[in-house]
Design an enzyme around this catalytic site. Structure first.
Site, PDB file in Angstrom:
ATOM      1  N   LYS A   1      21.384 -40.150 146.236  1.00 32.73           N
ATOM      2  CA  LYS A   1      22.510 -39.944 145.332  1.00 32.73           C
ATOM      3  C   LYS A   1      22.695 -41.192 144.469  1.00 32.73           C
ATOM      4  O   LYS A   1      22.728 -42.316 144.970  1.00 32.73           O
ATOM      5  CB  LYS A   1      23.774 -39.652 146.140  1.00 32.73           C
ATOM      6  CG  LYS A   1      24.883 -38.975 145.362  1.00 32.73           C
ATOM      7  CD  LYS A   1      25.973 -38.460 146.286  1.00 32.73           C
ATOM      8  CE  LYS A   1      27.018 -37.674 145.502  1.00 32.73           C
ATOM      9  NZ  LYS A   1      28.064 -37.100 146.362  1.00 32.73           N
TER      10      LYS A   1
ATOM     11  N   GLU B   1      37.422 -25.973 155.134  1.00 29.13           N
ATOM     12  CA  GLU B   1      38.876 -25.852 155.044  1.00 29.13           C
ATOM     13  C   GLU B   1      39.442 -24.870 156.057  1.00 29.13           C
ATOM     14  O   GLU B   1      40.524 -25.102 156.621  1.00 29.13           O
ATOM     15  CB  GLU B   1      39.278 -25.440 153.628  1.00 29.13           C
ATOM     16  CG  GLU B   1      39.036 -26.496 152.562  1.00 29.13           C
ATOM     17  CD  GLU B   1      37.617 -26.495 152.029  1.00 29.13           C
ATOM     18  OE1 GLU B   1      37.281 -27.378 151.208  1.00 29.13           O
ATOM     19  OE2 GLU B   1      36.817 -25.612 152.443  1.00 29.13           O
TER      20      GLU B   1
ATOM     21  N   ARG C   1      41.036 -21.288 150.176  1.00 34.21           N
ATOM     22  CA  ARG C   1      39.955 -20.730 150.978  1.00 34.21           C
ATOM     23  C   ARG C   1      40.414 -20.454 152.411  1.00 34.21           C
ATOM     24  O   ARG C   1      39.786 -19.690 153.136  1.00 34.21           O
ATOM     25  CB  ARG C   1      38.763 -21.703 151.016  1.00 34.21           C
ATOM     26  CG  ARG C   1      38.307 -22.206 149.660  1.00 34.21           C
ATOM     27  CD  ARG C   1      37.058 -23.031 149.755  1.00 34.21           C
ATOM     28  NE  ARG C   1      35.886 -22.182 149.624  1.00 34.21           N
ATOM     29  CZ  ARG C   1      34.640 -22.589 149.853  1.00 34.21           C
ATOM     30  NH1 ARG C   1      34.409 -23.808 150.264  1.00 34.21           N
ATOM     31  NH2 ARG C   1      33.635 -21.773 149.700  1.00 34.21           N
TER      32      ARG C   1
END
Length: 628
Positions: free
Chosen positions: A283, A370, A398
């Site tokens: 990354k 979540e 969600r």
């Protein structure tokens, strides 16, 4: 002048670039990314990490015929460049410009609009089965990060993919991070695979050697290929993906284009198999500040290219609402030993890092999960602990089912700190926090509060811990926390606060819309339209006694909220007044229309959707004229 990028005007033009130029093209793309995001803000580190991966995918696929689904989609900038949008990258995340996520309305090559995590395999599987049913032959690829594999939906899809037995390729982009450092068993598991190259090296060397032996070599190599499962289980314990019924290839260097092209072509040639190709990337690759601090450069505002320092960071010390919450949480941790923190892969974004450092045994980052976060918190509350769940509004939706069944049904005392509520800005349709009032309003037993400023946010959080026995949601916006110079009335359950009086109009305002209401009322004074402003504080239950009293004596009744009109606070007030038989000459519901709100600055979007002071004054003035 970008010499190679100038040759990419439309999808598939990369195939005209000679392999000897791939490295130079990758450098040009990285320069383009850094320059663009330094001016527009956006997701930089993730895109820098997938440059070669995206190039390899574009060399293997034909757009828009073949289908490529990006999980989350914030790493699709390189894909946009390679499909001919390089010249318009300067409009990225600007109102009317390119979206920071895949958008089928923007370009057919984007395949599927995404913005939330762990969905790509499900989408790709659906596309693959649609292809099978139609009898066509397009390739279907899904790209999912290792962080997104902490979301349970990914496993549901992989399980189903193995059962359906269709041809598709899952590319696991393993950069050892999601937004923050990855946590949990999958992260540890992938780390073991990355570290253990014995199987891969042995398999390749033995097969290559036997293939060169005349007559008998190839059949023996074939038998070894058939025994790959046994070899894997001998050398790499618990080959999870193979055990689930997928074919695993990897790990592969995610910055070696030739190796990835070879793996992708092999994977896409396997009939009736779902193949997972595991690539390892870095990354932030190619830009030192992003490599050194990939979390900062995951999603960043405008910054100085030379230093990597975000613009304004050296002089701007104003606390955001997130900062206010984070500081409160640390104080609450000391004051209330039963308080713990739960977040879902966003410890920095939700402001809980200081709490994690001070109370590591009471801080839980569950990853991009979540639904689990909410039910995990419900379980802790059942055991006598007081969890504070901090999640962005757009992501908390969600876990709607878990909030109803696992928290509200038994009135579990879980506190939800809902960050980024309302219009959030440049991340666009998938990230606007417009629906929390509507979905929270539908939950029996849920208390919903919205502070007008930073100090009131602290007051409400204290009130939630000390005075509310059931579930509580406190919603607050993105950005700087304002503070009014005033004597704050104490928080009382379900009671609103009168900010100013006025005979003709009453404005019932929610959260940060109180400031807009006060400013609008001052402008209305100049037109001799005297307006009362009520800081509602509680959205559910709202102060029905005060609403009835105020509305009964005003020509115009106004509600203001930074959420969707459908199922929102304004509709609740309107229904209440109607049920009480209170006839209002004009009722004005100032909220976001029933639509998906695009990307743009917060000010631009407030103006477009009628939430800024000028628009509010115009609507109230018009309603007042009609009421006379």
């Amino acid at each position: 002048m970008e010499r190679l990028l100038d040759k990419i005007d439309k999808p598939n033009d990369i195939k005209n670039i000679p392999p000897s130029e791939y490295r130079a093209l990758a450098k040009e793309i990285r320069r383009k990314l850094v320059r663009t995001v330094s001016e527009t803000g956006g997701h930089l580190a993730s895109n820098l990490g997938v440059v070669e991966l995206t190039m390899a995918l574009h060399l293997c696929l034909t757009f828009p015929e073949d289908k490529l689904v990006w999980d989350v989609g914030h790493q699709s900038y390189v894909h946009k460049i390679l499909t001919g949008r390089a010249d318009t990258m300067w409009t990225l995340r600007q109102m009317g410009g390119l979206c920071g996520f895949p958008s089928i309305a923007e370009d057919a090559s984007d395949t599927f609009g995404t913005g939330h995590s762990s969905t790509s395999i499900s989408v790709a599987l659906g596309l693959a089965k649609a292809r099978d049913l139609k009898g066509t032959d397009e390739k279907v690829f899904a790209v999912i990060g290792d962080g997104a594999l902490s979301g349970g939906m990914a496993y549901e899809a992989m399980n189903n993919a193995a059962a359906l037995g269709t041809s598709m390729v899952i590319v696991l982009n393993d950069n050892k991070m999601s937004i923050a450092q990855n946590v949990g068993g999958m992260s540890n598991y992938l780390g073991k695979i990355r570290a253990n190259t014995k199987y891969r090296d042995l398999k390749l060397s033995v097969e290559d050697a036997l293939d060169k032996v005349p007559v008998l070599g190839t059949p023996i190599a074939g038998q070894i290929r058939k025994t790959k499962d046994s070899l894997k289980r001998l050398l790499i314990s618990g080959m999870l993906f193979e055990d689930m019924g997928l074919t695993y290839i990897g790990p592969i260097d995610g910055h070696n284009i030739n190796d990835m092209v070879s793996a992708f072509e092999t994977a896409s040639s396997m009939e009736n198999e779902t193949v997972l190709v595991h690539v390892v990337t870095q990354k932030g690759k190619g830009y030192k500040p992003a490599m050194e601090n990939p979390e900062l450069f995951h999603g960043i505002d405008k910054f100085d290219i030379k230093t990597g320092i975000p613009q304004g960071s050296e002089t701007d010390h104003t606390d955001t609402y997130t900062d206010v919450f984070g500081k409160w949480l640390v104080k609450a941790g000391e004051k209330y030993p039963e308080v713990v923190s739960v977040c879902a892969a966003m410890p920095d974004g939700t402001g809980v890092m200081d709490f994690i450092e001070k109370y590591p045994d009471r801080a839980f980052d569950v990853g991009i999960a979540e639904e689990h976060a909410v039910t995990f918190a419900a379980g802790m509350s059942a055991g006598g602990i007081r969890p504070v769940v901090s999640i962005y509004s757009t992501f908390l939706q969600r876990a709607y089912d878990q909030m109803i069944h696992d928290v509200c049904l038994d009135l579990r005392p879980v506190i939800f700190a809902i960050d980024r509520s309302g219009i959030t800005g440049r991340d666009g349709r998938t990230h606007q926090g417009l629906y929390d009032i509507s979905y929270l309003n539908s939950m029996p037993g849920m208390t919903v509060m919205a502070p007008m400023d930073g100090e009131e946010l602290e007051d409400m959080l204290d009130f939630a811990v000390e005075n509310v026995e059931g579930p509580v949601a406190v919603r607050y916006p993105r950005g700087e926390a304002i503070n009014f110079d005033r004597d704050r009335a104490p928080i009382e359950f379900g009671r609103a606060e009168v900010m100013r009086d006025g005979k003709e109009v009453v404005i019932f305002a929610v959260g940060d819309m109180v400031e807009t209401a006060i400013r609008a009322a001052a402008e209305l004074d100049k037109k001799m339209i005297r307006s009362a402003v009520i800081n509602m504080r509680f959205i559910k239950p709202f102060d029905k006694e005060l609403v009835k009293e105020q509305a009964s004596s005003r020509r115009v009744v106004v509600t203001m909220e930074d959420g969707t009109i459908s199922g929102g606070f304004g509709e609740s007030v309107g229904a209440f007044l109607s049920g009480e038989g209170i006839r209002v000459k004009r009722f004005v519901n100032i909220s976001v229309p029933d639509c998906f709100v695009e990307h743009g600055s917060k000010d631009e979007l407030f103006e477009k959707y009628g939430l800024n002071v000028e628009s509010v004054v115009a609507r109230i003035s018009e309603a007042y004229a009609e009421a006379r």
